[in-house]
Design a protein around this motif. Structure first.
Motif, PDB file in Angstrom:
ATOM      1  N   ASN A 127      71.626  46.742  88.740  1.00 11.86           N
ATOM      2  CA  ASN A 127      69.918  47.307  88.030  1.00 11.86           C
ATOM      3  C   ASN A 127      69.459  45.956  89.131  1.00 11.86           C
ATOM      4  O   ASN A 127      67.966  46.678  89.143  1.00 11.86           O
ATOM      5  N   THR A 128      69.088  44.527  89.484  1.00  9.84           N
ATOM      6  CA  THR A 128      68.776  44.234  90.266  1.00  9.84           C
ATOM      7  C   THR A 128      68.231  45.217  91.433  1.00  9.84           C
ATOM      8  O   THR A 128      67.121  45.068  92.554  1.00  9.84           O
ATOM      9  N   TYR A 141      65.437  47.189  91.202  1.00 15.74           N
ATOM     10  CA  TYR A 141      64.532  47.113  90.772  1.00 15.74           C
ATOM     11  C   TYR A 141      64.297  46.172  91.746  1.00 15.74           C
ATOM     12  O   TYR A 141      62.395  47.035  92.197  1.00 15.74           O
ATOM     13  N   SER A 145      65.089  42.623  82.821  1.00 12.42           N
ATOM     14  CA  SER A 145      64.566  43.183  83.804  1.00 12.42           C
ATOM     15  C   SER A 145      65.499  44.101  83.869  1.00 12.42           C
ATOM     16  O   SER A 145      64.764  45.134  84.735  1.00 12.42           O
ATOM     17  N   GLY A 166      64.293  48.089  85.089  1.00 13.00           N
ATOM     18  CA  GLY A 166      64.980  48.864  86.877  1.00 13.00           C
ATOM     19  C   GLY A 166      65.786  49.765  86.173  1.00 13.00           C
ATOM     20  O   GLY A 166      65.351  50.447  86.698  1.00 13.00           O
ATOM     21  N   ILE A 189      62.684  52.338  86.533  1.00 10.27           N
ATOM     22  CA  ILE A 189      61.521  51.435  87.701  1.00 10.27           C
ATOM     23  C   ILE A 189      62.829  52.943  88.547  1.00 10.27           C
ATOM     24  O   ILE A 189      62.745  53.143  89.644  1.00 10.27           O
TER      25      ILE A 189
END
Length: 618
Positions: free
Chosen positions: A366-367, A370, A509, A513, A517
C-alpha cells in the motif's frame, strides 16, 4: 509518506502580479461555467461546458485539427530558435514561458470573447482562448511531475514490511504500471483535447467517454481523496508537534496532549484555508517540496550514525500481546529491544511492523502504491503545455528519476534501521536535535500542503455539487466569498474528527493509498483507455464528420457498437481489461489489509486510542 501532489498548485498559481481571476477564467480553472450572463455566449464558459449533445467522434475530429496545427507551429518555433549558448540557457530558466503568437487580427486587433451565440466565433478566437495559458515545456513538466509524485519518506517502511527482494520487485512493477497509466492518460488527451473543446481534468475525460454519471463518481472520489489527504496530514503533523513537545529523552513525559496537537494543526489549517485563491501559492508549494527533500536527506544521514527511535515503534506497533511487540521488545520496554535485523525476503511474523503474514506485506505494498500517486493531475499538467506532443519526454525522465530515488532512500535507511524503521522517515531517527529540526521542517511543508489540499478539495465539492446541482453563486461573488469563509472551518473540523478517530498513521495512510490514490493511478486510467479504444474502434469507414452541420453522423449505436469496438483491437482491449481487474483486486486487497490493521490498532495494537491524550511517540 509519499506524493505531496503540489505541482498542480504551483502551476495554477499564475503570475503574482495579476489581480483576482475573472469569473470566466475562474470557470476555466475549476470546471464550471462561472459568471455568464443570461442570453450571452462566452467562449471561456463554452469551452468548459460539458455538453451532452457533443459526440465522442466530434472530440476526435477537433483534436486531430489541433494536433496538426501544433506540429506546424512547433516546427516554425524550432526553425526560428537562436543558436545554443550558455546565456540563452540561463535566460530561458528565468523566463515566464513561451506564449503562442497571434497570427491574425480580429476586430481592430482585439480578440473578442463575448458573442450572441457560438456561430459567430471564429477559429482564431477558439484557438486564442484555448492557448492563452499554454506555456509549459517538457522540461517544466519533468520538474512538475517530479515534485507532484516524489515523496521518499515512506520508502524505508515499505522495505521493512516487504524485505529487500520483494520490495525492489514491487517498486519496479508498480513504477512500470504507473508509467503505463501515464502513457494512457497522454494518449487519451492527445486524441480528445482541442482548441474548441479543451480537456482539463479526469472528470471531463470520463464525461466524454462514459457520460455525466461517471463524471460525478470521479469528482466524488477526487473530493474524497483530497479530504483524506488533509486528514492524514493533520495526523502526521500532529505527531511532529507531539514529538517536539515530549522533549529530549522524554524529559516532558507524554508532552502535550496528543489530541490537542491534532487540534492545533486543524486550527492553523482553518486560518490558512481562508486564502481562497491559489494565485500566490506557487512559491509556497515549491518551499514545501524543498522541505521534503531536506528532511529525507537528514533522515538517511542520521539513521546511519545513530540508533532508531525505539519509543515511536513501541508506542505505535508494540502494544502488549502484539507479535511485533513481543518479538522486538520482550519485556515491553525500549531497553529490551533486540538487535536490528534485515531480510532478503518477506520478514517473518513479528518483524514486520505493519502486521503478520499477508497483512504485513500488504501494508508495504500500500505504501508503494501511495508512492506513485499523481496520474490524477496529468490532465491538468497537459492542459498547460505549449506542445503536448513532448509530454512523454518529461514523464519518462521523471518516472526514472523517481524510481531511482525511492530505491536509494528506501534501501539505505532500511539497511541501517531494519525492523525498527518507522512509517515516516524523519520520525524514525532518534537524536532529539535532528528529529526536532526535521519535524519543524515537516510541519512547515505539511501545513502548506494541507492548506492547498483543503483549498482544491473544497473547490471541487463547491463547483461540482453546490454550484452545479444546487445553483450556489460563483466563489468570485460576494455571497460566494461568505460561503467560502463558512465552509473552510466545517471542512477542517470534519478532517480533524477523522484524524482523531484513527490511532495509527501508517495504517490510515495505507487505506488512503489503496482506496483513493491506487484507483486514480492504476484503475481509472485503465478503465478510461479501455472505454476510449472501444468507442474509437467502433467507428465505421462510411461514417464521417459533416462540415455543414458540424456534427458526426453515426450509422448505428447501442451494445452492437461497443462489441464491434472491443473486437477491433481485441488483444489490446483484453490486456486493459486484465489490467483493470488486476488493479481493482490490488486496491481491494489493500483496503482489506489496511482495515484489518486498523482493527488491530483499535484493539490494543497501538498505545494511542481515538481522541486520546496518550501520545504514540512517548
Amino acid at each position: 509518506m509519499a506524493s505531496q501532489n503540489l505541482a498542480n498548485f504551483a502551476l495554477d498559481g499564475g503570475d503574482p502580479r495579476q489581480g483576482e481571476k475573472n469569473p470566466g477564467l475562474f470557470a476555466l480553472d475549476h470546471g464550471h461555467e462561472g459568471g455568464q450572463r443570461k442570453g450571452e455566449f462566452n467562449i471561456e464558459s463554452a469551452q468548459v461546458h460539458n455538453d451532452r449533445s457533443v459526440l465522442f467522434e466530434e472530440y476526435l475530429h477537433y483534436a486531430s485539427l489541433t494536433r496538426a496545427e501544433e506540429r506546424v507551429y512547433e516546427g516554425n518555433i524550432i526553425n526560428r530558435k537562436a543558436p545554443w549558448s550558455l546565456g540563452g540557457i540561463i535566460k530561458n530558466r528565468f523566463s515566464k514561458g513561451h506564449v503562442h503568437d497571434v497570427n491574425a487580427v480580429v476586430s481592430d486587433g482585439n480578440i473578442v470573447t463575448t458573442h450572441n451565440n457560438f456561430s459567430t466565433v471564429t477559429d482564431l478566437e477558439w484557438r486564442q482562448a484555448s492557448r492563452a495559458v499554454r506555456t509549459a515545456s517538457w522540461g517544466s513538466i519533468f520538474f512538475l511531475i517530479t515534485t507532484d509524485i516524489l515523496g521518499p519518506s515512506g520508502a524505508p517502511w515499505a522495505f521493512a514490511n516487504t524485505g529487500y527482494g520483494p520490495g525492489c520487485a514491487l517498486y519496479t512493477v508498480f513504477g512500470l504500471m504507473a508509467s503505463i497509466s501515464g502513457w494512457y492518460v497522454w494518449g487519451v488527451y492527445m486524441h480528445m483535447d482541442s482548441d474548441r473543446y479543451p480537456l482539463r481534468d479526469f472528470g471531463q475525460a470520463f464525461f466524454r467517454v462514459f457520460g455525466q454519471e461517471v463524471r460525478h463518481v470521479i469528482n466524488v472520489l477526487q473530493s474524497l481523496q483530497m479530504f483524506m489527504l488533509v486528514a492524514v496530514l493533520i495526523l502526521s503533523l500532529g505527531g511532529s508537534v507531539s514529538q517536539v513537545s515530549i522533549g529530549n529523552g522524554g524529559i516532558n513525559g507524554n508532552g502535550l496532549c496528543f489530541i490537542v496537537c491534532l487540534l492545533i494543526i486543524a486550527i492553523v489549517g482553518m486560518v490558512l484555508g481562508q486564502i481562497r485563491t491559489l494565485q500566490r501559492f506557487g512559491w509556497l508549494a515549491n518551499l514545501s517540496v524543498w522541505t521534503t527533500v531536506i528532511t529525507s536527506f537528514m533522515a538517511i544521514g542520521v539513521s546511519a550514525t545513530s540508533i532508531p527511535n525505539y519509543a515511536a515503534m513501541l508506542g505505535s506497533f508494540g502494544g502488549p500481546g502484539t507479535p511485533y511487540g513481543d518479538t522486538n521488545f520482550p519485556t515491553g520496554f525500549t531497553n529490551s529491544s533486540i538487535p536490528i535485523k534485515t531480510f532478503a525476503g518477506t520478514p517473518p511474523d513479528g518483524f514486520a511492523s505493519g502486521g503478520t503474514g499477508f497483512l504485513g506485506t500488504y501494508q508495504g505494498i500500500n505504501t508503494i502504491i501511495y508512492a506513485y500517486g499523481g496520474a490524477m493531475l496529468f490532465f491538468n499538467l497537459l492542459a498547460e503545455m505549449r506542445n503536448p506532443w513532448d509530454f512523454w519526454k518529461g514523464m519518462l525522465c521523471a518516472d526514472i528519476f523517481i524510481y531511482l530515488v525511492y530505491m536509494f532512500f528506501g534501501l539505505f535507511q532500511y539497511s541501517y534501521q531494519g525492523q525498527y524503521t518507522y512509517n515516516t522517515a524523519i520520525q524514525s531517527i532518534n537524536p532529539y536535535n535532528y528529529q526536532t529540526a526535521g519535524n519543524i521542517l515537516s510541519i512547515i511543508g505539511g501545513l502548506i500542503a494541507a492548506a492547498l489540499y483543503g483549498n482544491i478539495g473544497i473547490k471541487v465539492i463547491y463547483n461540482n455539487v453546490f454550484m452545479e446541482l444546487f445553483g450556489f453563486p460563483a466563489l468570485t461573488t460576494k455571497r460566494g466569498k461568505i460561503i467560502w469563509v463558512l465552509m473552510v472551518p466545517v471542512y477542517w473540523s470534519l478532517a480533524f474528527i477523522v484524524a482523531g478517530a484513527v490511532p495509527e498513521l501508517g495504517d490510515f495512510s495505507s487505506l488512503v493509498g489503496a482506496f483513493c490514490i491506487g484507483n486514480f493511478t492504476y484503475t481509472f486510467p485503465a478503465l478510461l483507455k479501455l472505454g476510449f479504444e472501444i468507442k474509437k474502434g467502433a467507428m465505421l469507414p462510411e461514417e464521417s464528420f459533416d462540415e455543414a452541420t458540424k456534427k458526426y453522423v453515426r450509422h448505428d449505436g447501442g451494445l452492437k457498437r461497443w462489441i464491434r469496438g472491443y473486437r477491433k483491437a481485441f488483444l489490446f482491449n483484453s490486456f486493459n481489461t486484465f489490467y483493470l481487474l488486476g488493479s481493482l483486486v490490488v486496491c481491494g486487497l489493500g483496503c482489506y489489509s489496511a482495515i484489518m490493521a486498523l482493527i488491530s490498532a483499535f484493539g490494543g495494537g497501538s498505545v494511542a486510542t481515538s481522541f486520546s491524550c496518550k501520545s504514540p511517540y512517548a
